[in-house]
Motif scaffolding. Structure first.
Motif, short mmCIF file in Angstrom:
data_model
loop_
_atom_site.label_atom_id
_atom_site.label_comp_id
_atom_site.label_asym_id
_atom_site.label_seq_id
_atom_site.Cartn_x
_atom_site.Cartn_y
_atom_site.Cartn_z
N MET A 81 -12.56 -7.77 -9.96
CA MET A 81 -13.43 -8.80 -9.38
C MET A 81 -13.09 -10.18 -9.93
SD MET A 81 -17.14 -6.89 -9.32
CE MET A 81 -17.42 -5.41 -8.35
N ARG A 82 -12.75 -10.27 -11.20
CA ARG A 82 -12.40 -11.56 -11.79
C ARG A 82 -11.19 -12.17 -11.08
NH1 ARG A 82 -8.91 -13.83 -15.08
NH2 ARG A 82 -7.80 -11.95 -15.68
N ARG A 83 -10.31 -11.34 -10.61
CA ARG A 83 -9.12 -11.80 -9.89
C ARG A 83 -9.35 -11.91 -8.38
NH1 ARG A 83 -7.70 -8.81 -14.24
NH2 ARG A 83 -5.79 -9.36 -15.37
N GLY A 84 -10.57 -11.58 -7.94
CA GLY A 84 -10.83 -11.57 -6.50
C GLY A 84 -10.12 -10.43 -5.81
N ARG A 85 -9.86 -9.31 -6.54
CA ARG A 85 -9.04 -8.23 -6.02
C ARG A 85 -9.82 -6.95 -5.75
NH1 ARG A 85 -4.70 -9.11 -3.64
NH2 ARG A 85 -3.92 -7.04 -4.21
N TYR A 86 -11.13 -6.95 -6.00
CA TYR A 86 -11.91 -5.75 -5.70
C TYR A 86 -12.18 -5.72 -4.21
CZ TYR A 86 -15.09 -1.90 -6.65
OH TYR A 86 -15.67 -0.66 -6.69
N TYR A 87 -11.87 -4.59 -3.58
CA TYR A 87 -11.72 -4.59 -2.12
C TYR A 87 -13.01 -4.90 -1.36
CZ TYR A 87 -13.47 0.22 -2.24
OH TYR A 87 -14.24 1.34 -2.45
N ASP A 88 -14.19 -4.72 -1.96
CA ASP A 88 -15.41 -5.09 -1.23
C ASP A 88 -16.39 -5.83 -2.13
OD1 ASP A 88 -16.17 -2.96 -2.81
OD2 ASP A 88 -17.37 -1.98 -1.27
N THR A 274 -1.78 -2.65 -8.47
CA THR A 274 -1.80 -3.89 -7.68
C THR A 274 -2.78 -4.91 -8.24
OG1 THR A 274 -3.54 -3.15 -6.14
CG2 THR A 274 -1.27 -2.51 -5.63
N ARG A 275 -3.29 -4.69 -9.46
CA ARG A 275 -4.33 -5.55 -10.02
C ARG A 275 -3.92 -7.02 -10.04
NH1 ARG A 275 -5.90 -5.36 -16.33
NH2 ARG A 275 -3.95 -6.53 -16.37
N ASP A 276 -2.66 -7.29 -10.36
CA ASP A 276 -2.21 -8.67 -10.51
C ASP A 276 -1.48 -9.20 -9.28
OD1 ASP A 276 -3.19 -8.93 -13.17
OD2 ASP A 276 -1.49 -7.75 -13.87
N ASP A 277 -1.51 -8.44 -8.19
CA ASP A 277 -0.84 -8.88 -6.97
C ASP A 277 -1.62 -10.01 -6.30
OD1 ASP A 277 0.98 -6.93 -7.47
OD2 ASP A 277 0.46 -5.65 -5.76
N THR A 278 -0.98 -10.64 -5.34
CA THR A 278 -1.66 -11.61 -4.49
C THR A 278 -1.69 -11.08 -3.07
OG1 THR A 278 0.44 -12.78 -4.10
CG2 THR A 278 -0.92 -13.55 -5.94
N GLY A 279 -2.36 -11.80 -2.20
CA GLY A 279 -2.45 -11.34 -0.82
C GLY A 279 -3.69 -10.51 -0.60
N SER A 280 -3.68 -9.72 0.47
CA SER A 280 -4.85 -8.95 0.87
C SER A 280 -5.27 -7.96 -0.22
CB SER A 280 -4.56 -8.19 2.16
OG SER A 280 -5.60 -7.27 2.44
N LYS A 281 -6.56 -7.98 -0.56
CA LYS A 281 -7.07 -7.02 -1.53
C LYS A 281 -7.41 -5.70 -0.87
CE LYS A 281 -11.70 -9.03 -1.19
NZ LYS A 281 -12.39 -10.23 -1.64
N GLN A 282 -7.56 -5.68 0.45
CA GLN A 282 -7.87 -4.44 1.16
C GLN A 282 -6.62 -3.62 1.47
OE1 GLN A 282 -9.34 -7.39 2.39
NE2 GLN A 282 -11.39 -6.99 1.58
N LEU A 283 -5.46 -4.31 1.59
CA LEU A 283 -4.25 -3.63 2.05
C LEU A 283 -3.84 -2.45 1.16
CD1 LEU A 283 -2.06 -3.51 4.18
CD2 LEU A 283 -0.73 -5.17 2.84
N PRO A 284 -3.85 -2.57 -0.19
CA PRO A 284 -3.47 -1.42 -1.01
C PRO A 284 -4.33 -0.18 -0.75
CG PRO A 284 -3.49 -3.40 -2.35
CD PRO A 284 -4.10 -3.77 -1.04
N VAL A 285 -5.64 -0.40 -0.55
CA VAL A 285 -6.53 0.73 -0.27
C VAL A 285 -6.27 1.28 1.12
CG1 VAL A 285 -8.95 1.41 0.05
CG2 VAL A 285 -8.30 -0.09 -1.85
N LEU A 286 -6.04 0.40 2.09
CA LEU A 286 -5.76 0.86 3.45
C LEU A 286 -4.48 1.69 3.50
CD1 LEU A 286 -6.68 -2.34 5.49
CD2 LEU A 286 -8.00 -0.21 5.30
#
Length: 373
Positions: A81-88, A274-286
């Protein structure tokens, strides 16, 4: 259970600076009369840019209770969440904190006033990093006598996740073998202990510094930094394993599927890689969901699942709550029996949430980083 046992697993953390004050009041979380304290995540920021805010102590609406927090934790969800990466995750700003343990201090209309003073645990997803938290009374689960708030906190979200994946999703039985990635982490350390208590052979990946601790739990350790992990697991389980629990995502999910024995089950429950990735946060889960759908369409007898606690909301609200209550009660009972050791990596006050988050993200500690009032 004695707190001395938990203290043995607690890392000593030297005192450091508290969080800076937010716009609502001075720094420091010591609660004054009539005031509540919250740690606010204002955006995609460094840990030290979390904010402390003061508000009025909340009042419960009908059917609700107010819990005075005694312990809350830092989980992988807050790191994402701190990175804006939690999918929902909710939009910024918000108060993080997936779960908490504390005392009920007030009750709303329609709630038994006798609940006041009772120690309970609650799964909230966000909002736990606060001195006072409002929850629906039906979502508060009694904490058994003899467990400290910190001990109980180590197994709320981690324990429910581990229990449900092991017993509801994979339905692992005594005599079977499993692979647990991240076996020294928050969920992994609870999962391997529940599995050993159920008579299951456990192979666990972790860095080398955690191997001795895993061996003490009866786990066969594999160094995830030591080369070809799938090849090492195949040496230990030539016919494959009956279940794999994978929080890593990415390529690891494919390797995990290929390590299953006939009739085995893959349980994916995250995308830590994918914690430190950029781009869509939903894509790894999808991508994981697409793979599980494809694999489940193959006629090979193996099954793949993507686990999320909140997926149970597809049930009726009463059934979902009942299942959470039942499963957390089972985990607390295992903790009381000594089948789970409460692994507390560090205890820090709420004012040092930034330090706690940095410590959890460092990957240098075993168990749960716990925040207290």
């Amino acid at each position: 259970m004695s707190t001395d046992r938990a203290d043995q697993a607690t890392q000593t953390v030297q005192s450091g600076p508290s969080l800076q004050s937010g716009p609502s009041g001075p720094s420091g979380p010591s609660t004054r009369s009539g005031q509540a304290v919250q740690v606010v995540l204002p955006g995609v920021v460094a840990p030290e840019q979390l904010e402390i805010r003061r508000t009025a102590v909340p009042e419960p609406a009908p059917g609700q209770v107010v819990i005075a927090m005694e312990a809350t934790g830092v989980s992988f969800a807050e790191q994402q969440m701190r990175r804006g990466r939690y999918y929902d995750q909710p939009p910024f700003p918000f108060v993080p904190g997936y779960d908490l343990v504390g005392r009920i201090v007030s009750t709303g209309e329609g709630v038994d006033p006798a609940l006041a003073g009772r120690r309970v645990a609650a799964l909230v997803k966000v909002g736990g990093w606060a001195s006072h938290v409002v929850v629906d009374a039906q979502d508060a689960v009694d904490v058994p006598d003899g467990l400290s708030p910190e001990e109980a906190e180590t197994v709320v979200v981690n324990g429910i996740t581990a229990w449900q994946m092991l017993h509801r999703t994979a339905r692992v039985r005594a005599g079977q073998s499993i692979l647990v990635h991240g076996a020294s982490g928050g969920v992994g350390s609870v999962l391997v202990q529940l599995a050993r208590a159920a008579g299951v052979r456990v192979i666990g990946t972790a860095s080398a510094r955690h191997h001795d601790a895993l061996r003490e739990l009866g786990v066969i350790p594999v160094d995830y930094r030591g080369g070809d992990v799938p090849a090492r697991v195949r040496q230990l389980a030539p016919g494959g394993v009956d279940a794999v629990f994978d929080h890593v995502g990415g390529r690891s999910v494919v390797d995990s599927w290929q390590l299953l024995a006939p009739g085995g089950t893959l349980v994916s429950y995250g995308s830590a890689s994918t914690r430190d990735d950029t781009g869509s946060k939903q894509l790894p889960v999808l991508k994981i969901l697409a793979r599980t759908w494809l694999w489940n369409s193959l006629p090979n007898g193996r099954r793949a699942h993507f686990y999320n606690i909140w997926a149970g909301r597809a049930l009726s609200k009463d059934r979902f709550r009942g299942r959470l209550r039942t499963d957390l009660t089972e985990v607390f009972a295992a903790l009381q029996r000594g089948e789970i050791t409460p692994r507390i990596a560090a205890r820090l006050p709420l004012a040092r949430a930034a330090e706690a988050l940095s410590l959890a993200e460092s990957g240098t500690v075993t168990g749960k980083v716990v925040l207290t009032p």
